[in-house]
Design an enzyme around this catalytic site. Structure first.
Site, short mmCIF file in Angstrom:
data_model
loop_
_atom_site.label_atom_id
_atom_site.label_comp_id
_atom_site.label_asym_id
_atom_site.label_seq_id
_atom_site.Cartn_x
_atom_site.Cartn_y
_atom_site.Cartn_z
N GLY B 294 -1.81 -38.50 -0.29
CA GLY B 294 -1.79 -37.27 -1.06
C GLY B 294 -0.92 -36.30 -0.99
O GLY B 294 0.32 -36.83 -1.09
N SER B 295 -1.11 -35.13 -0.94
CA SER B 295 0.04 -33.83 -1.32
C SER B 295 1.24 -33.99 -0.34
O SER B 295 2.27 -33.51 -0.60
CB SER B 295 -0.82 -32.49 -1.16
OG SER B 295 -1.86 -32.55 -2.02
N THR B 296 1.03 -34.68 0.83
CA THR B 296 2.22 -34.95 1.76
C THR B 296 3.46 -35.55 0.79
O THR B 296 4.51 -35.29 0.96
CB THR B 296 1.85 -35.75 2.84
OG1 THR B 296 0.58 -35.23 3.27
CG2 THR B 296 2.84 -35.44 4.02
N LYS B 298 4.20 -34.90 -2.01
CA LYS B 298 4.67 -34.02 -2.85
C LYS B 298 6.14 -33.77 -2.57
O LYS B 298 7.12 -33.42 -3.18
CB LYS B 298 3.98 -32.84 -3.25
CG LYS B 298 2.76 -33.13 -4.24
CD LYS B 298 1.65 -31.82 -4.14
CE LYS B 298 0.55 -32.36 -4.96
NZ LYS B 298 -0.41 -31.40 -4.75
#
Lengths: 387, 583
Positions: B294-296, B298
């Site tokens: 997930g966003s990690t 990013k």
């Protein structure tokens, strides 16, 4: 005389003085050493045995062993002062007493470990079969000698009769070990007394037949043989432990009281005391022990050989055979050279009857081998000339 | 007439007795004559001498037998080396505390033939060894031979039984691997089998050196710092229990050396008794499980954007409309409906923004960065558990967009850690290690990011904590930076918004020169349920960031990171994630 090098002067004509100067020092010394070692070893094995049985006093067995040794010493001393005639007399009465009590055993004896062998006498439990051995040997030797005098005494028959009665009583108990000892000693005495060579084969045949009979008749005899011949898959527990202990002892031993095997197996303070000693004191000590028995037996036979009187010769030699064979069988069992046979190591194993009877045996043997006028005059043929 | 008939008649009886008498006398006379004949061989002296010789030989045999028995065994008495040594060297943490060692244990044997009192044995053994099976004991007592009853007696247990002085009970020494700390760092340390072969963790990774020279070499020092490890485990377990997770992972590394200072996987197990653990417990999720992060992720997308030179921190991205790409529509979780700077794309965790960055970098370049940062192959670490990632079969624009916010690619927590280390350590790709690096050991690594990008990333990550979704990870004076992540797990073929992998990847301190001491902390919760503490939320900012903050707050003193006064908050509390759901 400023210093007295000996307890008894040569000129001392007292009974003890005479005894001291006529008794063989080597035999006396070896006997004393063995008795001392027996008491000493019992101090090592006693605590383990008492702890198991639940006796509070850890040196219960050691103290009793000490007492037995003292009593045996007294018996040995007094018997060894006897004349050959006195020895015969003592042997006769002891044999009668022993045989009578063996006959009474089924009624008054108490049983232990599957056999009725003991008579309770106050605090002591006596095993008549121990005392019957030396007395029988002396009696049969006497009978052999009487026959050979050619005075019409049917000595051989009487001797065989005495032997048969004794063995019969032992087999009833049943006590195969003592029967075996007596048979060997009897055979040896017969042989030494001068059995014609032609008979020996027949006697050997009889012995083999007897052993085979025992093998067939007694279960425990059979199982012990089977075990010895095929150790795999059978219970060779005691001898395995003995081998383990002897190996653990090595050359110098684990040290006094450091043995561990004695805690594991019952009977180790009696039949397997050799292994306990070998574990704690090592090979040096076991060789010393074997040497002491060797000295006792060989020196005894040598002395017997040199005696003049045929009765004295054969009786003394028979008594030393008795001691020697018992020591050899016990040590050989411990070393797993022959099948397990419950047999005590003379003077060393714990046990009152065995100790006292050994005192008697050696007392008689010493009495017969003492120096006395005519006792050791060189070749017998010459002595015969005087007769 | 037969003999029997003779015996029956009185005359016959007399005849028989006469016959017997004459036989007896014949024997007696023969014996007497033999003596009188005076043959040398019949002389008693010679006969006795024969017996004497016989006994002489007998005693000689006994003496030889005794010597053989005593010496044969004493040779075998020395220390007996087992045919195959199971000995292993010790494992220690970076400060020398013992983690695994061989201890002499004892097997208990019973020999029914030696037993004096079976009742005493039953009473004594069941009292001092409660774990002993009664049925087994009964079988042993009836077996009639020596049997192994129970193994692995500790010295204390052995002493207890020994003190009972039971006849028939004996012991034999056996080596046994012992993990004195129990479940602490179980997955990192691993365990070995009875035969001395390492099966997992460091025990497996360093099997050969541990077994070398029969295990007599000095202890192998791991990178592990027990103090950090216990803090990590304590916080992770507390959070995991509170959030009723399926699993959880915590990792702490030194970003410059790649040393894993702490690594925890929840649920854990006791390596002293691995047989009792379930596969769930035995699984090292840090090295062996892959997650869509997930966003990690990013962080990587933004770093790629900066590194490519296509974007700067002030580049803007239109996040007012959902972003259509191929057949897909990319939306933001909390739509800001505004134009965002690069910094804001990160702090507000904009899926639209990262998709645009990724597409801007380009398929080929983006996937090359992924490869450079080790995200397409197993993490480089000694652990054999290190698993392969699940990567897209081909990089289309759609997968590129998905990957930009951590979908479409599954990596292990250790891969994430390794890549993040490179992002924040000045740009060098340093392999992870569970072995302590020497004080003079030079750590080399390929430059996969420019120091400038690395510097920018530190600042951006710090911003995410001060102004973005990672606020709950802040620790007083420790300048924590980081990125939250909430990967949606695929349930029944589609992404679920309730079954998540929520994580927080933190770095501290974010200030100071690039080569200053710096540490990375990863907290990951697999399928957290909302709790009171997380206000019912399951997202990384709510379930992982607080734990990361607490861990950092507690381990900083051990790692020598000094606290500095935090600047007065420039932003209003309303901008803090307390109001919204950090994503």
């Amino acid at each position: 005389m400023t210093a007295q090098p000996h307890a008894f002067a040569r000129t001392d004509r007292s009974k003890l003085g005479v005894w001291w100067w006529t008794t063989d020092r080597w035999l006396l010394g070896a006997t004393a050493a063995l008795m001392f070692l027996g008491v000493m070893l019992s101090f090592a094995s006693s605590p383990a045995a008492t702890a198991r049985i639940g006796i509070d006093q850890p040196f219960h067995f050691a103290m009793r062993q000490g007492f037995y040794a003292a009593a045996a010493a007294v018996i040995l001393l007094s018997v060894s002062m006897l004349s050959p005639k006195g020895v015969r007399r003592v042997a006769f009465f002891i044999w009668i007493a022993a045989v009578l009590s063996m006959m009474a055993l089924p009624f008054i004896g108490h049983a232990a470990k599957g056999a009725t062998r003991w008579i309770q006498l106050g605090p002591l439990s006596l095993q008549p079969s121990e005392f019957v051995k030396p007395s029988l040997i002396v009696l049969v030797s006497w009978m052999f000698a009487e026959t050979q005098k050619g005075e019409g005494v049917p000595g051989v028959s009487i001797a065989v009769g005495l032997y048969a009665l004794t063995i019969g009583l032992l087999l009833i108990q049943p006590d195969i070990g003592q029967s075996l000892l007596i048979t060997v000693a009897f055979g040896a005495a017969f042989f030494m007394a001068g059995v014609p060579f032609g008979w020996i084969a027949g006697m050997a045949g009889l012995a083999v037949a007897g052993m085979f009979g025992a093998y067939l008749t007694f279960d425990h005899v059979r199982s012990r043989f089977t075990r010895f011949l095929s150790p795999e898959g059978s219970d060779t527990h005691q001898v395995d432990r003995a081998a383990e202990a002897i190996g653990a002892g090595g050359l110098l031993g684990r040290g006094p009281g450091e043995g561990v095997m004695k805690r594991h197996v019952p009977d180790l303070h009696t039949d397997f005391i050799y292994s306990v000693a070998a574990e704690e004191y090592g090979l040096i000590f076991s060789l010393l022990l074997i040497s002491l028995f060797a000295v006792l037996t060989l020196r005894g036979l040598l002395k017997a050989m040199k005696l003049t009187e045929p009765f004295e010769q054969v009786a003394a030699a028979g008594l030393f055979v008795l001691v020697g064979q018992q020591a050899c069988i016990n040590v050989a069992v411990n070393l797993n050279l022959i099948p397990t046979k419950g047999m005590t190591l003379p003077f060393i194993s714990y046990g009152g009857s065995s100790m006292l009877a050994m005192g008697l045996t050696l007392g008689m043997a010493l009495a017969l081998t003492r120096k006395r006028p005519g006792g050791y005059s060189a070749p017998r043929r010459d002595a015969d000339a005087f007769a | 007439m037969t003999t029997a008939d003779l015996l029956r008649s009185p005359g016959g009886l007399r005849w028989a007795s006469e016959r017997l008498k004459s036989r007896i006398w014949a024997v007696e006379r023969a014996f007497e004559r033999n003596k009188a004949a005076d043959h040398a061989v019949d002389d008693a002296r010679i006969r006795i001498f024969v017996v004497l010789l016989f006994f002489g030989l007998l005693f000689l045999t006994l003496a030889l037998g005794a010597t053989r028995a005593a010496l044969r065994h004493s040779e075998a008495q020395g220390p007996v080396a087992p045919l195959v040594s199971s000995a292993r060297a010790e494992l220690a943490d970076r400060h020398g505390s013992l983690l695994a060692l061989d201890l002499m244990h004892h097997g208990l044997y019973i020999d029914a033939r030696e037993v004096w009192d079976g009742e005493e044995i039953r009473r004594g053994l069941t009292q001092s060894l409660p774990r002993l099976s009664k049925a087994r004991l009964e079988r042993a007592l009836k077996s009639g031979r020596r049997v192994h009853l129970i193994g692995g007696l500790t010295p204390q247990e052995r002493a207890k039984v020994h003190a009972l002085g039971l006849a028939g009970v004996s012991f034999e020494p056996e080596e046994r691997r012992v993990y004195p700390l129990g479940a602490t760092a179980a997955h990192l340390i691993g365990f070995s089998d009875r035969g001395g072969q390492g099966l997992s963790g460091a025990e497996r990774a360093f099997n050969a050196p541990l077994r070398a020279d029969g295990g007599i070499g000095g202890p192998i020092e791991l990178s592990l710092d027990l103090r950090v490890q216990s803090v990590l485990e304590e916080e992770l377990t507390a959070a995991a229990a509170d959030l009723r997770v399926k699993g959880a992972v915590g990792v702490v590394t030194d970003v410059h050396t790649g040393e894993i200072l702490a690594m925890a996987s929840y649920p854990d197990f006791d390596p002293n008794n691995p047989g009792a653990a379930t596969p769930e417990q035995l699984l090292n999720r840090a090295a062996g499980s892959v997650y869509e992060m997930g966003s990690t992720f990013k962080g990587f997308t933004v770093a790629a954007g900066l590194e490519s030179g296509k974007f700067t921190r002030s580049s803007t991205f239109d996040a007012t409309q959902p972003f259509r790409i191929g057949g897909r529509v990319v939306r933001d979780f909390h739509a800001s409906n505004q134009v965002l700077t690069l910094d804001e794309v990160f702090t507000k965790s904009s899926n639209i923004g990262t998709s645009r960055i990724a597409l801007g970098v380009g398929t080929q370049r983006f996937s090359q960065y992924m490869g450079d940062w080790g995200l397409l192959e197993p993490a480089k670490v000694e652990l054999v558990e290190s698993a392969r990632p699940i990567k897209p079969a081909k990089w289309s624009e759609t997968t590129l967009a998905s990957a930009s916010f951590g979908h479409a690619i599954s990596v292990t927590p250790l891969q994430l850690t390794q890549a993040m280390n490179a992002v924040v350590n000045g740009g060098r790709m340093v392999p992870l290690t569970i072995r302590k690096r020497g004080p003079r050991e030079r750590v080399t690594g390929r430059q996969v990011l420019s120091p400038a990008t690395s510097q920018a990333m530190l600042e951006i990550m710090r911003l995410n904590v001060t102004d973005g979704s990672g606020g709950k990870a802040d620790a007083p004076g420790l300048r924590v930076g980081g990125k939250t992540g909430t990967g949606e797990k695929v349930v029944d073929g589609r992404y679920s918004d309730t079954v998540n992998v929520s994580s927080f990847a933190a770095v501290f301190p974010t200030d100071g020169p690039l080569d200053a001491k710096r540490y990375f902390v990863l907290i990951l919760m697999d399928e957290p349920k909302g709790s009171q503490a997380s206000m019912g939320q399951r997202t990384g900012g709510w379930v992982a960031a607080p734990a990361a903050g607490r861990v950092i707050n507690r381990i900083a003193p051990f790692l020598g990171v000094t606290r500095k006064a935090d600047p007065a908050p420039e932003t209003t509390p309303a901008a803090k994630p307390a109001t919204g759901s950090p994503r």
